[in-house]
Design a protein around this motif. Structure first.
Motif, PDB file in Angstrom:
ATOM      1  N   VAL A   4      -3.135  -8.904  -7.411  1.00  0.00           N
ATOM      2  CA  VAL A   4      -3.264  -7.510  -6.922  1.00  0.00           C
ATOM      3  C   VAL A   4      -4.358  -6.600  -8.259  1.00  0.00           C
ATOM      4  CG1 VAL A   4      -2.401  -5.533  -5.861  1.00  0.00           C
ATOM      5  CG2 VAL A   4      -1.765  -7.767  -4.828  1.00  0.00           C
ATOM      6  N   GLN A   5      -4.886  -5.251  -7.670  1.00  0.00           N
ATOM      7  CA  GLN A   5      -5.392  -4.671  -8.586  1.00  0.00           C
ATOM      8  C   GLN A   5      -5.599  -3.206  -8.315  1.00  0.00           C
ATOM      9  OE1 GLN A   5      -8.558  -6.375 -11.491  1.00  0.00           O
ATOM     10  NE2 GLN A   5      -9.051  -4.148 -12.667  1.00  0.00           N
ATOM     11  N   ASP A   6      -5.194  -2.570  -7.717  1.00  0.00           N
ATOM     12  CA  ASP A   6      -5.149  -0.795  -7.430  1.00  0.00           C
ATOM     13  C   ASP A   6      -7.000  -0.503  -7.896  1.00  0.00           C
ATOM     14  OD1 ASP A   6      -5.424   1.456  -7.406  1.00  0.00           O
ATOM     15  OD2 ASP A   6      -3.691   1.994  -7.425  1.00  0.00           O
ATOM     16  N   LEU A  14       0.648  -1.303  -0.326  1.00  0.00           N
ATOM     17  CA  LEU A  14       0.094  -0.319  -0.071  1.00  0.00           C
ATOM     18  C   LEU A  14       0.805   1.589   0.164  1.00  0.00           C
ATOM     19  CD1 LEU A  14      -2.340  -1.404   2.747  1.00  0.00           C
ATOM     20  CD2 LEU A  14      -2.993  -1.314   0.591  1.00  0.00           C
ATOM     21  N   ALA A  15       0.334   1.645  -0.888  1.00  0.00           N
ATOM     22  CA  ALA A  15       1.704   3.195  -0.589  1.00  0.00           C
ATOM     23  C   ALA A  15       0.796   4.563  -0.902  1.00  0.00           C
ATOM     24  CB  ALA A  15       2.436   3.561  -2.696  1.00  0.00           C
ATOM     25  N   ARG A  49       2.410  -5.096  -7.366  1.00  0.00           N
ATOM     26  CA  ARG A  49       1.849  -5.329  -6.325  1.00  0.00           C
ATOM     27  C   ARG A  49       1.686  -4.273  -5.856  1.00  0.00           C
ATOM     28  NH1 ARG A  49       5.768  -8.574  -4.549  1.00  0.00           N
ATOM     29  NH2 ARG A  49       7.012  -8.666  -6.199  1.00  0.00           N
ATOM     30  N   VAL A  50       1.584  -3.558  -5.909  1.00  0.00           N
ATOM     31  CA  VAL A  50       1.873  -1.522  -5.781  1.00  0.00           C
ATOM     32  C   VAL A  50       0.338  -1.006  -5.526  1.00  0.00           C
ATOM     33  CG1 VAL A  50       2.648   0.841  -5.189  1.00  0.00           C
ATOM     34  CG2 VAL A  50       3.975  -1.739  -5.965  1.00  0.00           C
ATOM     35  N   VAL A  51      -0.350  -0.494  -4.734  1.00  0.00           N
ATOM     36  CA  VAL A  51      -1.809   0.104  -5.127  1.00  0.00           C
ATOM     37  C   VAL A  51      -1.685   1.148  -4.310  1.00  0.00           C
ATOM     38  CG1 VAL A  51      -3.021  -2.265  -4.963  1.00  0.00           C
ATOM     39  CG2 VAL A  51      -2.830  -0.775  -3.071  1.00  0.00           C
ATOM     40  N   ASN A  52      -2.471   2.269  -4.669  1.00  0.00           N
ATOM     41  CA  ASN A  52      -2.135   4.180  -4.515  1.00  0.00           C
ATOM     42  C   ASN A  52      -2.952   3.566  -3.201  1.00  0.00           C
ATOM     43  OD1 ASN A  52      -2.770   6.178  -3.947  1.00  0.00           O
ATOM     44  ND2 ASN A  52      -3.698   6.697  -5.387  1.00  0.00           N
ATOM     45  N   PHE A  53      -3.455   4.474  -2.007  1.00  0.00           N
ATOM     46  CA  PHE A  53      -3.429   3.919  -0.867  1.00  0.00           C
ATOM     47  C   PHE A  53      -2.808   4.970   0.179  1.00  0.00           C
ATOM     48  CE2 PHE A  53      -4.800   2.521   3.468  1.00  0.00           C
ATOM     49  CZ  PHE A  53      -6.492   1.257   3.207  1.00  0.00           C
ATOM     50  N   PRO A  54      -3.395   6.198   0.504  1.00  0.00           N
ATOM     51  CA  PRO A  54      -3.157   7.098   1.277  1.00  0.00           C
ATOM     52  C   PRO A  54      -3.140   6.255   2.658  1.00  0.00           C
ATOM     53  CG  PRO A  54      -3.942   8.624  -0.421  1.00  0.00           C
ATOM     54  CD  PRO A  54      -3.926   6.564  -1.136  1.00  0.00           C
ATOM     55  N   GLU A  55      -2.067   7.142   3.673  1.00  0.00           N
ATOM     56  CA  GLU A  55      -2.432   6.979   4.990  1.00  0.00           C
ATOM     57  C   GLU A  55      -2.958   7.381   5.756  1.00  0.00           C
ATOM     58  OE1 GLU A  55       1.064   9.518   5.216  1.00  0.00           O
ATOM     59  OE2 GLU A  55      -0.033   8.316   3.410  1.00  0.00           O
ATOM     60  N   GLU A 113       8.405   4.771  -6.985  1.00  0.00           N
ATOM     61  CA  GLU A 113       9.796   4.046  -6.025  1.00  0.00           C
ATOM     62  C   GLU A 113       9.441   2.419  -5.756  1.00  0.00           C
ATOM     63  OE1 GLU A 113      12.793   4.512  -2.466  1.00  0.00           O
ATOM     64  OE2 GLU A 113      10.641   5.123  -2.233  1.00  0.00           O
ATOM     65  N   LEU A 114       8.461   2.416  -5.793  1.00  0.00           N
ATOM     66  CA  LEU A 114       8.292   1.210  -5.752  1.00  0.00           C
ATOM     67  C   LEU A 114       7.885   0.437  -6.559  1.00  0.00           C
ATOM     68  CD1 LEU A 114       6.227   1.867  -1.940  1.00  0.00           C
ATOM     69  CD2 LEU A 114       8.663   1.029  -2.380  1.00  0.00           C
ATOM     70  N   ARG A 115       6.774   0.002  -7.573  1.00  0.00           N
ATOM     71  CA  ARG A 115       6.733  -0.564  -8.690  1.00  0.00           C
ATOM     72  C   ARG A 115       8.260  -1.246  -8.971  1.00  0.00           C
ATOM     73  NH1 ARG A 115       4.347   4.507 -11.356  1.00  0.00           N
ATOM     74  NH2 ARG A 115       1.797   4.203 -10.272  1.00  0.00           N
ATOM     75  N   PRO A 116       9.230  -0.773  -9.516  1.00  0.00           N
ATOM     76  CA  PRO A 116       9.929  -1.631  -9.453  1.00  0.00           C
ATOM     77  C   PRO A 116      10.229  -2.797  -8.518  1.00  0.00           C
ATOM     78  CG  PRO A 116      10.410   0.802 -10.308  1.00  0.00           C
ATOM     79  CD  PRO A 116       9.442   0.493  -9.338  1.00  0.00           C
TER      80      PRO A 116
END
Length: 442
Positions: free
Chosen positions: A435-437, A205-206, A222-228, A214-217
């Motif tokens: 995983v799907q955003d 969760l990014a 497996r990286v999805v948009n999820f603000p903290e 930065e994290l996709r590579p």
């Protein structure tokens, strides 16, 4: 603290999901990351059976709060954490600046924390007592996980937030923030456990594009948009007497946050200096920090004593009350990773005026507020003066933006909504779906 009712949310087969949360920073009385971790953990405890592994330093305040529905386990790595924390404070010259130095000094203590968590929970994990493990704090991408490669269940990490460069126009503020060690940030990718953390993560969760890039590579697909960030609707809500910019004025503007160089509170103050179009309107500053003497000097130099008011530190409830009474939220911060205060202002029905950069620019974009392009210092002040004057001259348009921003905040950022969004991702993982955003936070 009691274990939650196990019948409330299930995996679809009648079994309630059981989640081990790793939350080194988790404290109901400490601002910023610790209270975000605490609120997120409690919200997850309302949709799953949750056990929180946290640091012993949080014990007193958590026990005092006596939260229901979540079990806490307090882990002690002070033999490593305490001396390194003292060294970090010495190197930083206090706790207000030099954030990169603080992150570097947390590397060994955090690995020690997760090692203690593994020692405490490994039998339960091997026995299948948890469906997954989710690390919710720390939220920096530069601190790796000791546990990630040891699990037979899915490992979720995040929300993470980081990798927002300093704008080149404000290198002097970077120096005043003592951020010289930021140049060593990329070294973290080569430290032990770093690459394995993302290789073994089933879901990352990014928060915002600057982190996802930065994290996709490191974790492809497996990286999805999820603000903290999130907020408590019981505190931050828009039950206002008068809508923002809804009356004839004069209008009141608010800045809230630590008074440190990168938040540029001086830009908010200087926007009112020599600005006849803003005469009669006021700016109120909530917060304290090392920039306070400089701000007071600016106010005296420009004769703004009747325009700029210093309100000091306020509790969350007090700040929320001010937000409901005021019209515009002015936030020129130029390196804001999360900007939870912007969402809180939106939830209280304010019109937000923020930098078109980082998290604030994302949150207030698409007509949800007013975004201000970053310029050199004098140009940036002029830009803020222009948009504030524009709101005063056209309050109807400013009011309309407040309405759009409020709707966005209410739809996505209450803690219970964030927990439901997280649960949806949990279910996908456990069902073996890719995983799907979900795209909700675009």
């Amino acid at each position: 603290m009691v274990e939650a009712d196990l019948t409330r949310e299930s995996d679809g087969n009648g079994k309630r999901l059981s989640v081990l949360l790793l939350a080194d920073d988790c404290n109901p009385e400490w601002p910023s990351l610790p209270i975000v971790g605490y609120k997120y953990a409690l919200a997850l405890g309302r949709v799953a059976r949750v056990v929180v592994a946290t640091h012993v330093r949080n014990r007193e305040n958590i026990l005092k709060a006596a939260p229901q529905g979540v079990e806490f386990v307090f882990l002690d790595n002070e033999r490593i954490a305490s001396p390194l924390h003292k060294l970090a404070l010495w190197l930083r010259g206090g706790s207000e600046v030099a954030w990169s130095t603080n992150m570097i000094m947390q590397y060994l203590p955090y690995l020690a924390f997760e090692r203690e968590a593994w020692k405490h929970f490994r039998k339960a994990l091997r026995a299948g007592e948890f469906d997954l493990v989710h690390r919710i704090t720390p939220m920096t991408p530069t601190l790796p996980s000791y546990i990630a490669g040891k699990l037979a269940v899915p490992f979720v990490i995040g929300p993470l937030n980081g990798n927002l460069p300093w704008p080149r126009e404000f290198r002097s503020e970077q120096k005043r923030e003592r951020e010289r060690l930021r140049v060593l940030r990329d070294v973290a990718k080569h430290l032990p456990y770093a690459r394995g953390t993302y290789r073994n993560a089933a879901l990352v969760l990014a928060g915002f594009e600057h982190t996802m890039r930065e994290l996709r590579p490191l974790a492809p697909g497996r990286v999805v948009n999820f603000p903290e960030i999130g907020y408590d609707p019981a505190i931050f809500h828009a039950a206002r007497k008068v809508p923002a910019f809804g009356g004839p004025g004069p209008y009141r503007f608010l800045f809230a946050g630590r008074l440190v160089p990168y938040k540029l509170p001086d830009v908010a103050v200087l926007a009112f200096a020599g600005a006849p179009e803003l005469a009669g309107h006021s700016l109120h500053i909530v917060g304290d920090g090392p920039e306070m003497p400089r701000l007071r000097e600016i106010v005296a130099q420009h004769g703004l004593e009747d325009t700029v008011h210093f309100e000091g530190r306020r509790s969350q409830a007090e700040l929320a009350g001010m937000m409901r009474d005021f019209d515009g939220f002015v936030f020129p911060s130029i390196r804001e990773l999360g900007a939870g205060v912007v969402i809180e202002a939106m939830a209280c029905g304010m019109t937000c005026f923020v930098a078109d950069y980082g998290a604030p620019g994302h949150l207030a974009g698409r007509g949800r507020g007013v975004t201000v392009p970053i310029r050199d210092h004098s140009g940036y002040v002029a830009q803020f003066r222009q948009v504030l004057a524009g709101a005063v001259a056209d309050p109807a348009t400013a009011a309309a933006r407040a309405t759009v921003g409020q709707g966005y905040a209410e739809a996505l950022y209450p803690w219970d909504r964030k927990a439901q969004e997280t649960l949806a991702y949990y279910r996908d993982l456990l069902a073996g779906r890719p995983v799907q955003d979900r795209g909700d936070y675009d």
